[in-house]
Scaffold this motif. Structure first.
Motif, PDB file in Angstrom:
ATOM      1  N   THR A  56      -1.611  34.790  28.873  1.00 56.00           N
ATOM      2  CA  THR A  56      -2.528  35.098  29.984  1.00 56.00           C
ATOM      3  C   THR A  56      -2.393  34.085  31.121  1.00 56.00           C
ATOM      4  N   ARG A  57      -2.830  34.486  32.266  1.00 56.10           N
ATOM      5  CA  ARG A  57      -2.991  33.571  33.395  1.00 56.10           C
ATOM      6  C   ARG A  57      -4.338  33.883  34.034  1.00 56.10           C
ATOM      7  N   VAL A  58      -5.065  32.830  34.400  1.00 58.65           N
ATOM      8  CA  VAL A  58      -6.288  33.021  35.187  1.00 58.65           C
ATOM      9  C   VAL A  58      -5.956  32.671  36.632  1.00 58.65           C
ATOM     10  N   LEU A  93      -9.331  26.225  42.428  1.00 55.74           N
ATOM     11  CA  LEU A  93      -9.916  25.380  41.370  1.00 55.74           C
ATOM     12  C   LEU A  93      -8.745  24.853  40.552  1.00 55.74           C
ATOM     13  N   LYS A  94      -7.864  24.167  41.263  1.00 53.79           N
ATOM     14  CA  LYS A  94      -6.540  23.845  40.735  1.00 53.79           C
ATOM     15  C   LYS A  94      -6.503  23.246  39.342  1.00 53.79           C
ATOM     16  N   GLN A  95      -7.511  22.404  39.040  1.00 55.24           N
ATOM     17  CA  GLN A  95      -7.485  21.745  37.727  1.00 55.24           C
ATOM     18  C   GLN A  95      -7.777  22.740  36.608  1.00 55.24           C
ATOM     19  N   ILE A  96      -8.372  23.842  36.939  1.00 56.67           N
ATOM     20  CA  ILE A  96      -8.811  24.791  35.910  1.00 56.67           C
ATOM     21  C   ILE A  96      -7.859  25.974  35.773  1.00 56.67           C
ATOM     22  N   CYS A  97      -7.389  26.477  36.886  1.00 52.11           N
ATOM     23  CA  CYS A  97      -6.574  27.704  36.841  1.00 52.11           C
ATOM     24  C   CYS A  97      -5.737  27.834  38.104  1.00 52.11           C
ATOM     25  N   GLU A  98      -4.885  28.853  38.103  1.00 48.95           N
ATOM     26  CA  GLU A  98      -4.067  29.118  39.279  1.00 48.95           C
ATOM     27  C   GLU A  98      -4.949  29.669  40.399  1.00 48.95           C
ATOM     28  N   THR A  99      -4.433  29.587  41.600  1.00 51.89           N
ATOM     29  CA  THR A  99      -5.097  30.218  42.734  1.00 51.89           C
ATOM     30  C   THR A  99      -4.538  31.626  42.867  1.00 51.89           C
ATOM     31  N   ARG A 103       1.462  38.184  44.855  1.00 51.84           N
ATOM     32  CA  ARG A 103       2.848  38.355  44.393  1.00 51.84           C
ATOM     33  C   ARG A 103       3.073  37.647  43.060  1.00 51.84           C
ATOM     34  N   ARG A 104       2.377  36.546  42.883  1.00 54.06           N
ATOM     35  CA  ARG A 104       2.506  35.814  41.627  1.00 54.06           C
ATOM     36  C   ARG A 104       1.813  36.584  40.500  1.00 54.06           C
ATOM     37  N   ALA A 105       0.666  37.167  40.830  1.00 56.27           N
ATOM     38  CA  ALA A 105      -0.060  37.980  39.843  1.00 56.27           C
ATOM     39  C   ALA A 105       0.829  39.136  39.392  1.00 56.27           C
ATOM     40  N   GLN A 106       1.491  39.763  40.357  1.00 49.77           N
ATOM     41  CA  GLN A 106       2.371  40.892  40.014  1.00 49.77           C
ATOM     42  C   GLN A 106       3.509  40.453  39.096  1.00 49.77           C
ATOM     43  N   ARG A 107       4.028  39.268  39.371  1.00 50.55           N
ATOM     44  CA  ARG A 107       5.119  38.736  38.544  1.00 50.55           C
ATOM     45  C   ARG A 107       4.634  38.485  37.112  1.00 50.55           C
ATOM     46  N   HIS A 108       3.445  37.934  36.989  1.00 53.42           N
ATOM     47  CA  HIS A 108       2.877  37.708  35.649  1.00 53.42           C
ATOM     48  C   HIS A 108       2.732  39.043  34.913  1.00 53.42           C
ATOM     49  N   LEU A 109       2.209  40.036  35.633  1.00 57.34           N
ATOM     50  CA  LEU A 109       2.006  41.355  35.011  1.00 57.34           C
ATOM     51  C   LEU A 109       3.342  41.964  34.608  1.00 57.34           C
ATOM     52  N   ASP A 110       4.334  41.823  35.479  1.00 58.59           N
ATOM     53  CA  ASP A 110       5.680  42.335  35.157  1.00 58.59           C
ATOM     54  C   ASP A 110       6.183  41.731  33.855  1.00 58.59           C
ATOM     55  N   LYS A 111       5.814  40.461  33.639  1.00 58.89           N
ATOM     56  CA  LYS A 111       6.264  39.759  32.428  1.00 58.89           C
ATOM     57  C   LYS A 111       5.386  40.040  31.217  1.00 58.89           C
ATOM     58  N   GLY A 112       4.407  40.903  31.379  1.00 57.95           N
ATOM     59  CA  GLY A 112       3.564  41.283  30.246  1.00 57.95           C
ATOM     60  C   GLY A 112       2.392  40.358  30.010  1.00 57.95           C
ATOM     61  N   ARG A 113       2.145  39.472  30.957  1.00 57.27           N
ATOM     62  CA  ARG A 113       0.982  38.578  30.804  1.00 57.27           C
ATOM     63  C   ARG A 113      -0.268  39.289  31.305  1.00 57.27           C
ATOM     64  N   VAL A 114      -1.374  39.011  30.643  1.00 58.28           N
ATOM     65  CA  VAL A 114      -2.659  39.524  31.125  1.00 58.28           C
ATOM     66  C   VAL A 114      -3.133  38.582  32.231  1.00 58.28           C
TER      67      VAL A 114
HETATM   68  P1  GTP Z   1       6.844  32.014  35.631  1.00 60.89           P
HETATM   69  O1  GTP Z   1       7.414  31.122  36.667  1.00 60.89           O
HETATM   70  O2  GTP Z   1       6.845  33.447  36.033  1.00 60.89           O
HETATM   71  O3  GTP Z   1       7.409  31.838  34.269  1.00 60.89           O
HETATM   72  O4  GTP Z   1       5.287  31.706  35.556  1.00 60.89           O
HETATM   73  P2  GTP Z   1       4.489  30.504  34.913  1.00 60.89           P
HETATM   74  O5  GTP Z   1       3.070  30.798  35.187  1.00 60.89           O
HETATM   75  O6  GTP Z   1       4.822  30.255  33.484  1.00 60.89           O
HETATM   76  O7  GTP Z   1       4.998  29.265  35.727  1.00 60.89           O
HETATM   77  P3  GTP Z   1       4.357  27.942  36.168  1.00 60.89           P
HETATM   78  O8  GTP Z   1       5.361  26.915  35.858  1.00 60.89           O
HETATM   79  O9  GTP Z   1       3.877  28.119  37.572  1.00 60.89           O
HETATM   80  O10 GTP Z   1       3.057  27.753  35.255  1.00 60.89           O
HETATM   81  C1  GTP Z   1       3.059  27.097  34.027  1.00 60.89           C
HETATM   82  C2  GTP Z   1       1.632  26.953  33.564  1.00 60.89           C
HETATM   83  O11 GTP Z   1       0.884  26.201  34.494  1.00 60.89           O
HETATM   84  C3  GTP Z   1       0.903  28.268  33.402  1.00 60.89           C
HETATM   85  O12 GTP Z   1       0.058  28.222  32.259  1.00 60.89           O
HETATM   86  C4  GTP Z   1       0.064  28.377  34.649  1.00 60.89           C
HETATM   87  O13 GTP Z   1      -1.129  29.154  34.463  1.00 60.89           O
HETATM   88  C5  GTP Z   1      -0.254  26.926  34.913  1.00 60.89           C
HETATM   89  N1  GTP Z   1      -0.462  26.724  36.339  1.00 60.89           N
HETATM   90  C6  GTP Z   1       0.346  27.059  37.361  1.00 60.89           C
HETATM   91  N2  GTP Z   1      -0.210  26.739  38.537  1.00 60.89           N
HETATM   92  C7  GTP Z   1      -1.412  26.181  38.267  1.00 60.89           C
HETATM   93  C8  GTP Z   1      -2.470  25.626  39.078  1.00 60.89           C
HETATM   94  O14 GTP Z   1      -2.458  25.594  40.291  1.00 60.89           O
HETATM   95  N3  GTP Z   1      -3.549  25.140  38.388  1.00 60.89           N
HETATM   96  C9  GTP Z   1      -3.613  25.177  37.052  1.00 60.89           C
HETATM   97  N4  GTP Z   1      -4.719  24.689  36.464  1.00 60.89           N
HETATM   98  N5  GTP Z   1      -2.659  25.668  36.265  1.00 60.89           N
HETATM   99  C10 GTP Z   1      -1.569  26.168  36.858  1.00 60.89           C
END
Ligand code: GTP
Length: 235
Positions: free
Chosen positions: A96-98, A104-110, A114-125
């Motif tokens: 999964t990815r949030v 809220l960089k320390q907690i999750c992605e922003t 396009r990044r969300a679509q890429r995650h979904l393409d890869k089968g991530r929720v």
């Molecule tokens: P791909 O490049 O498609 O493989 O995606 P990925 O999400 O695995 O790549 P990335 O190296 O960006 O992320 C690795 C991990 O770091 C994942 O668990 C992400 O959710 C997490 N991550 C990426 N960006 C952030 C961010 O800004 N904040 C936080 N807290 N986590 C992040």
């Protein structure tokens, strides 16, 4: 082509009987349901409300807390629920990815579409947190917006009831479920599938809205895969 859907849960769906907090058993049940969808090859985006923690409208009711601030508090509540759901899904081996609409960089992605679509393409929720990132918008509107942005084929509003009724089935014995309704019918006050903004957005983009019971095991999969089961559809 793989099927991509956006599932919207209310915050209360995660709560215990009191309607507050995050109940681990409820979380586990929902995570298991989502897992069956992922295993069936369905690409899933999720939006969770925050009503089990705080509701912007209620918190600002007596004027002490401004509506804008109360809505931001509500958005933070959705982050708490999203992180809980992420943990429950990953405990079950689902990747999964949030992504949060508010940084809220320390907690999750922003949120980056396009990044969300890429995650979904890869089968991530992908769990979309913080609503739309703006006050005055509901998480139903956020869910509809995200569904359109990720090209989902439908938005599923997963509730405690098995669809849309002509009147409250808890109050009226002769209430019946409406299987299919138009966007304009869904906008009517007595029906109100979602708030007007969300329905208007769905209508403008011809996004079907499915309303169904999420606590019936296997229901979501049956609806998405076979179009069977008890639900109402707005289209
Ligand atoms: P791909 O490049 O498609 O493989 O995606 P990925 O999400 O695995 O790549 P990335 O190296 O960006 O992320 C690795 C991990 O770091 C994942 O668990 C992400 O959710 C997490 N991550 C990426 N960006 C952030 C961010 O800004 N904040 C936080 N807290 N986590 C992040």
């Amino acid at each position: 082509m793989k099927k991509r859907v956006l599932v919207k849960f209310s915050g209360e769906a995660l709560a215990d009987e009191s309607g507050f907090g995050v109940d681990v058993d409820r979380l586990r049940f929902i995570a298991n349901e989502i897992k069956t969808l992922v295993e069936a090859g369905i690409e899933i985006g999720i939006v969770i409300g925050g009503g089990n923690i705080i509701r912007g409208v209620n918190a600002s009711k007596n004027g002490l807390i401004k509506r804008t601030s109360a809505d931001y508090m509500g958005m933070l509540a959705t982050v708490i629920n999203s992180v809980a759901m992420q943990e429950a899904l990953e405990f079950n081996g689902i990747s999964t990815r949030v992504q949060s609409a508010i940084e809220l960089k320390q907690i999750c992605e922003t949120f980056i579409v396009r990044r969300a679509q890429r995650h979904l393409d890869k089968g991530r929720v992908v769990i979309f947190a913080s609503g739309t990132g703006n006050p005055f918008f509901t998480t139903d509107t956020a869910a509809t917006l995200r569904a359109i942005e990720i090209n989902a084929s439908m938005i599923i509003k997963a509730t405690k009831v098995d669809g849309v009724y002509n009147k409250d089935p808890n109050k009226f014995d002769d209430a019946y479920r409406i299987e299919e309704l138009t966007y304009d019918e869904a906008l009517k006050d007595e029906i109100k599938v979602m708030d007007d903004t969300a329905i208007a957005l769905a209508k403008d983009n011809s996004l079907p809205i499915v309303v169904c019971n999420m606590f019936k095991k296997g229901n979501l999969l049956e609806i998405i895969q076979n179009g069977n089961g008890e639900f109402s559809i707005v289209k």
